[in-house]
Design a protein around this motif. Structure first.
Motif, PDB file in Angstrom:
ATOM      1  N   LEU A  12       0.819  -1.278   0.025  1.00 44.44           N
ATOM      2  CA  LEU A  12      -0.029  -0.049   0.051  1.00 44.44           C
ATOM      3  C   LEU A  12       0.805   1.338   0.023  1.00 44.44           C
ATOM      4  O   LEU A  12       0.499   2.166  -0.895  1.00 44.44           O
ATOM      5  CB  LEU A  12      -1.055   0.002   1.173  1.00 44.44           C
ATOM      6  CG  LEU A  12      -1.649   1.291   1.427  1.00 44.44           C
ATOM      7  CD1 LEU A  12      -2.922   1.521   0.316  1.00 44.44           C
ATOM      8  CD2 LEU A  12      -2.674   1.025   2.777  1.00 44.44           C
ATOM      9  N   ASN A  17       0.848   4.667  -5.008  1.00 46.87           N
ATOM     10  CA  ASN A  17      -0.723   4.569  -4.315  1.00 46.87           C
ATOM     11  C   ASN A  17      -1.003   6.066  -3.795  1.00 46.87           C
ATOM     12  O   ASN A  17      -2.358   6.424  -3.861  1.00 46.87           O
ATOM     13  CB  ASN A  17      -0.478   3.511  -3.323  1.00 46.87           C
ATOM     14  CG  ASN A  17      -0.574   2.125  -4.118  1.00 46.87           C
ATOM     15  OD1 ASN A  17      -0.854   2.023  -5.334  1.00 46.87           O
ATOM     16  ND2 ASN A  17      -0.115   1.125  -3.437  1.00 46.87           N
ATOM     17  N   ILE A  21      -4.335   8.010  -4.628  1.00 43.72           N
ATOM     18  CA  ILE A  21      -5.248   8.358  -3.528  1.00 43.72           C
ATOM     19  C   ILE A  21      -5.659   9.962  -3.665  1.00 43.72           C
ATOM     20  O   ILE A  21      -6.598  10.289  -3.562  1.00 43.72           O
ATOM     21  CB  ILE A  21      -4.813   7.841  -2.250  1.00 43.72           C
ATOM     22  CG1 ILE A  21      -4.787   6.583  -2.063  1.00 43.72           C
ATOM     23  CG2 ILE A  21      -5.629   8.532  -0.902  1.00 43.72           C
ATOM     24  CD1 ILE A  21      -4.093   5.819  -0.826  1.00 43.72           C
ATOM     25  N   ILE A  56      -4.463  -2.531  -6.945  1.00 48.43           N
ATOM     26  CA  ILE A  56      -4.180  -1.580  -5.612  1.00 48.43           C
ATOM     27  C   ILE A  56      -4.328  -0.012  -6.120  1.00 48.43           C
ATOM     28  O   ILE A  56      -5.218   0.673  -5.549  1.00 48.43           O
ATOM     29  CB  ILE A  56      -2.884  -1.699  -4.998  1.00 48.43           C
ATOM     30  CG1 ILE A  56      -3.199  -3.060  -4.420  1.00 48.43           C
ATOM     31  CG2 ILE A  56      -2.906  -0.810  -3.663  1.00 48.43           C
ATOM     32  CD1 ILE A  56      -1.978  -3.769  -3.448  1.00 48.43           C
ATOM     33  N   PRO A  57      -3.334   0.367  -6.799  1.00 45.61           N
ATOM     34  CA  PRO A  57      -3.635   1.846  -7.180  1.00 45.61           C
ATOM     35  C   PRO A  57      -4.988   2.355  -7.944  1.00 45.61           C
ATOM     36  O   PRO A  57      -5.497   3.179  -7.599  1.00 45.61           O
ATOM     37  CB  PRO A  57      -2.455   2.290  -8.039  1.00 45.61           C
ATOM     38  CG  PRO A  57      -1.930   0.979  -8.650  1.00 45.61           C
ATOM     39  CD  PRO A  57      -2.477  -0.130  -7.587  1.00 45.61           C
ATOM     40  N   MET A  60      -7.357   2.307  -5.159  1.00 42.98           N
ATOM     41  CA  MET A  60      -7.263   3.349  -4.411  1.00 42.98           C
ATOM     42  C   MET A  60      -7.752   4.803  -4.921  1.00 42.98           C
ATOM     43  O   MET A  60      -8.205   5.606  -4.234  1.00 42.98           O
ATOM     44  CB  MET A  60      -5.650   3.620  -3.864  1.00 42.98           C
ATOM     45  CG  MET A  60      -5.223   2.559  -3.046  1.00 42.98           C
ATOM     46  SD  MET A  60      -5.873   2.971  -1.520  1.00 42.98           S
ATOM     47  CE  MET A  60      -7.189   1.351  -1.599  1.00 42.98           C
ATOM     48  N   GLY A  64     -10.888   6.738  -3.294  1.00 47.61           N
ATOM     49  CA  GLY A  64     -10.346   8.205  -3.032  1.00 47.61           C
ATOM     50  C   GLY A  64     -11.645   9.037  -3.744  1.00 47.61           C
ATOM     51  O   GLY A  64     -12.365   9.897  -2.965  1.00 47.61           O
ATOM     52  N   ILE A 358      -6.290  -3.001   0.146  1.00 48.84           N
ATOM     53  CA  ILE A 358      -7.202  -2.120  -0.370  1.00 48.84           C
ATOM     54  C   ILE A 358      -7.809  -1.484   0.850  1.00 48.84           C
ATOM     55  O   ILE A 358      -8.460  -0.514   1.055  1.00 48.84           O
ATOM     56  CB  ILE A 358      -8.129  -2.729  -1.291  1.00 48.84           C
ATOM     57  CG1 ILE A 358      -7.395  -2.965  -2.697  1.00 48.84           C
ATOM     58  CG2 ILE A 358      -9.605  -2.106  -1.446  1.00 48.84           C
ATOM     59  CD1 ILE A 358      -8.096  -3.896  -3.563  1.00 48.84           C
ATOM     60  N   GLY A 361      -5.971   0.787   2.680  1.00 51.72           N
ATOM     61  CA  GLY A 361      -6.080   2.091   2.050  1.00 51.72           C
ATOM     62  C   GLY A 361      -7.244   2.671   2.300  1.00 51.72           C
ATOM     63  O   GLY A 361      -7.050   4.099   2.156  1.00 51.72           O
ATOM     64  N   LEU A 362      -8.302   2.060   2.524  1.00 50.22           N
ATOM     65  CA  LEU A 362      -9.321   3.103   2.516  1.00 50.22           C
ATOM     66  C   LEU A 362      -9.255   3.816   4.034  1.00 50.22           C
ATOM     67  O   LEU A 362      -9.806   5.116   3.912  1.00 50.22           O
ATOM     68  CB  LEU A 362     -10.778   2.073   2.995  1.00 50.22           C
ATOM     69  CG  LEU A 362     -12.195   2.658   3.053  1.00 50.22           C
ATOM     70  CD1 LEU A 362     -12.184   3.182   1.442  1.00 50.22           C
ATOM     71  CD2 LEU A 362     -13.121   1.682   3.410  1.00 50.22           C
ATOM     72  N   VAL A 365      -7.053   7.030   2.633  1.00 50.81           N
ATOM     73  CA  VAL A 365      -8.035   7.742   1.778  1.00 50.81           C
ATOM     74  C   VAL A 365      -8.748   8.631   2.603  1.00 50.81           C
ATOM     75  O   VAL A 365      -8.706   9.920   2.526  1.00 50.81           O
ATOM     76  CB  VAL A 365      -9.109   6.682   1.026  1.00 50.81           C
ATOM     77  CG1 VAL A 365      -9.970   7.850   0.472  1.00 50.81           C
ATOM     78  CG2 VAL A 365      -8.510   6.062  -0.101  1.00 50.81           C
TER      79      VAL A 365
END
Lengths: 503, 164
Positions: A12, A17, A21, A56-57, A60, A64, A358, A361-362, A365
């Motif tokens: 991440l 990434n 985001i 992943i990106p 993200m 976002g 992921i 990542g939230l 974000v």
């Protein structure tokens, strides 16, 4: 879970990434701040950008947009008394009066903090609940999976429009459209009418561009010129929130976050329902009921925390069962599947690191949403007044470029235009578009499970009532239908005027 | 010209059509379901050996759709018989004509881009056509919008490598 967290963090925390985001958060907040542009429209327009990215990106970037869209809608709601997105309508009730009292910056700050709290709360709920629901989903066989699809479609058909029957018809239409192309089990072509390009089926992103984005452009015809011009009020206050106000915000923010998570998990319900429900609960529990509707900090906090707490929760049924919680995450499903990530327990076991990246990542974000909100809110406030004369053709050009870039041909642009006309006609008939979207998304999965189950049982439909889980889902469908119908009857009773005006 | 258009607009604004929503949806989608069932043998090839063939699922959908339509129509007929008010949707003629103009702009933009095989031609037409539709008189808006149209094309063409 812990064995996935460290490798997931490594995946991440990359520059790429973080960059995506921030781009997603910025675009989401700007789009949602402009009245008439919705988060779903933004996700559809930018979905083709993710086609060249890895999972992943790509996710993200879309997350976002999705999360910041929750906050962005409140900017115009507070500034000009027009919600940027439908789910910011409850925020408007107290946000705009606060702004009129000369506390615009403070209102925006309350909305930002509550949104961030709701978003992080929801991301944590996803992180802890997601794997557990996935374990349950792993026990489901083919007939049960079919029942899950029927359950999701029934709820969405029921809650999306004024009439449940019209919703079911729309869902059937979406499922029928998903049948166009090669048969998923035999590869024979279906409903292609001799058009070779239809053999591979219709691309989801292309259909959605027509169904949700281009139709919004055609709907500009319904707006009067004066509605298209708006001036934003200026922000002169220092944005100070007192300690007492922070204390008063705490309870409605927590309550809103809880409500948002619960509502978000249920397929078909979304941020609008969560924010209104949270707002009314906060008012009922408040010691300052009289302030609600006149600039209550509790009102803004309750509505905003709830609509952002939906974001992570809607991903729970999506990632575990493949049932999107709302229209926007339905589009994200295609971004996942392009990268070979199919929802279910396998996603949490074989692709555990990516999945946890992921989910973590939230949280990231939401943190970047807070940072951008603190720095860039004056800019978000300015975009509210971008003239529609400039905005409208820009959206069209984005739609056409997006549709073309999916398969690099103009046939897809024509398909998007056909779907635009279809969506416009359906609007005239009060047919909700979201069940069509869900039909398109769930079509292949529903049909494959339906046919596989019948193949296993040698054509006997008894297989759909053969297990406890099937009966549980049948009971859930029955309860959902009963609840929805009862709600619709209650809604209709106070209506004295039977004629509905379009404008 | 502007006055003539305004007068025409004012005249059209008063013209409305009322559609009985449920009855229309019921009849239209019942017919659609029937047509799909009729064309299914030509459009969906199957193998005789299949226990559950490719027609099973779309047929099930169409039967469900037609059943729902029958319910809607039945409900409306009952309302008419009992002299209860139907649910109507009012469609304004001016709105529909404006929607058709917007649709025409979209279609012409698409055709221009396709025929010239240059996306930017369609994009510039689209930008200018919408500014004229909104009766925009500010030259700066024309410059900004056309500039952005070219900018979006360039971004897709050179950054995302979409050849159009």
């Amino acid at each position: 879970m812990l064995q996935h967290i460290i490798p997931a963090s490594g995946l991440l925390f990359t520059l790429q990434n973080i960059l995506w985001i921030n781009i997603g958060v910025f675009i989401g907040a700007v789009f949602a701040a402009i009245p008439g542009l919705t988060v779903i429209l933004c996700v559809i327009l930018f979905l083709p950008v993710t086609y060249s990215m890895s999972a992943i990106p790509g996710m993200m970037f879309l997350l976002g947009i999705y999360c910041a869209g929750g906050y962005g809608g409140s900017v115009s709601a507070i500034l000009i008394n027009t919600p940027g997105t439908p789910h910011a309508a409850a925020t408007m009730l107290d946000g705009h009066p606060l702004s009129k009292q000369g506390r615009t910056k403070a209102a925006l700050k309350i909305a930002l903090y509550a949104s961030t709290f709701g978003g992080v709360f929801s991301a944590l709920a996803l992180l802890f609940l997601g794997p557990q629901v996935a374990k349950f989903a792993a026990q489901l066989g083919t007939p049960e999976c079919f029942m899950v699809c029927v359950f999701g479609l029934t709820i969405i058909a029921g809650v999306s429009g004024k009439s449940m029957i019209r919703g079911i018809i729309a869902a059937c239409l979406g499922l029928l459209i998903s049948c166009i192309g090669s048969d998923p089990m035999t590869s024979y072509d279906r409903f292609t009418f001799g058009v070779g390009r239809l053999y591979l089926g219709l691309d989801l992103a292309v259909c959605l561009i027509g169904l949700f984005a281009l139709v919004e452009i055609v709907s500009r015809a319904e707006k009067k010129p004066e509605e298209l011009h708006m001036d934003t009020s200026k922000m002169h206050d220092n944005g100070l929130i007192t300690k007492a106000e922070y204390k008063r915000m705490a309870r409605p923010t927590l309550l809103g976050s809880l409500i948002g998570v619960i509502v978000g998990i249920i397929p078909g319900t979304g941020a609008s329902e969560a924010s209104w429900f949270s707002y009314s609960q906060a008012r009922n529990m408040s010691k300052h009921k009289e302030e609600f509707g006149h600039g209550s900090v509790e009102g803004v906090a309750a509505a905003e925390s709830a609509n952002n707490a939906v974001t992570g929760a809607t991903l729970i049924p999506l990632l575990t069962l493949g049932i999107p919680g709302d229209g926007t995450v339905a589009i994200m499903l295609s971004a996942l599947m392009i990268n070979g990530l199919n929802p279910g327990l396998s996603l949490f076991t074989t692709q555990g690191d990516i999945m946890y990246a992921i989910m973590l990542g939230l949280i990231l974000v939401n943190i970047f949403m807070l940072l951008q909100g603190k720095i860039l809110t004056p800019l978000f406030a300015k975009v509210v007044s971008i003239p529609q004369e400039i905005l409208t053709p820009i959206i069209v050009i984005f739609c056409f470029a997006g549709a073309y870039s999916v398969n690099k041909n103009y046939f897809d642009v024509a398909v998007a235009l056909v779907f635009c006309v279809l969506a416009w006609l359906l609007r005239k008939l009060d047919m909700p578009p979201v069940p069509i979207l869900l039909g398109l998304v769930l079509g292949k999965m529903t049909e494959t499970n339906f046919r596989r189950a019948l193949l296993i049982s040698n054509g006997s439909p008894k297989i759909f009532v053969s297990s406890v889980y099937c009966w549980i889902f049948i009971a859930l469908i029955a309860v959902a239908v009963f609840t929805i119908l009862r709600g619709k009857v209650k809604e209709k009773k106070p209506q004295a005027e039977p004629v509905t005006k379009e404008e | 010209m502007k006055d003539k258009l305004d007068k025409l607009g004012a005249r059209l604004q008063t013209k409305e059509i009322r559609i009985p929503v449920d009855l229309t949806v019921g009849i239209l989608f019942f017919l659609l379901g029937g047509v799909v069932l009729l064309i299914m043998p030509q459009q969906v090839a199957i193998s005789e050996r299949d226990v559950v063939n490719g027609r099973a699922f779309p047929r099930l959908l169409m039967v469900l759709m037609m059943f729902c339509c029958a319910l809607l129509v039945g409900k409306e007929i009952y309302k008419i018989a009992k002299k209860q008010p139907l649910e109507y949707k009012t469609v304004n003629l001016l709105v529909e004509i404006k929607a058709l103009i917007i649709l025409a702009i979209l279609i012409i933009s698409y055709l221009l881009a396709k025929w010239t095989d240059l996306f930017v031609v369609g994009a510039v037409f689209c930008a200018l056509a919408f500014l004229i539709y909104f009766r925009c008189k500010k030259p700066s808006y024309y410059v900004i919008t056309v500039g952005m149209a070219v900018g979006i094309w360039a971004a897709f063409r050179f950054l995302l490598n979409v050849r159009f």
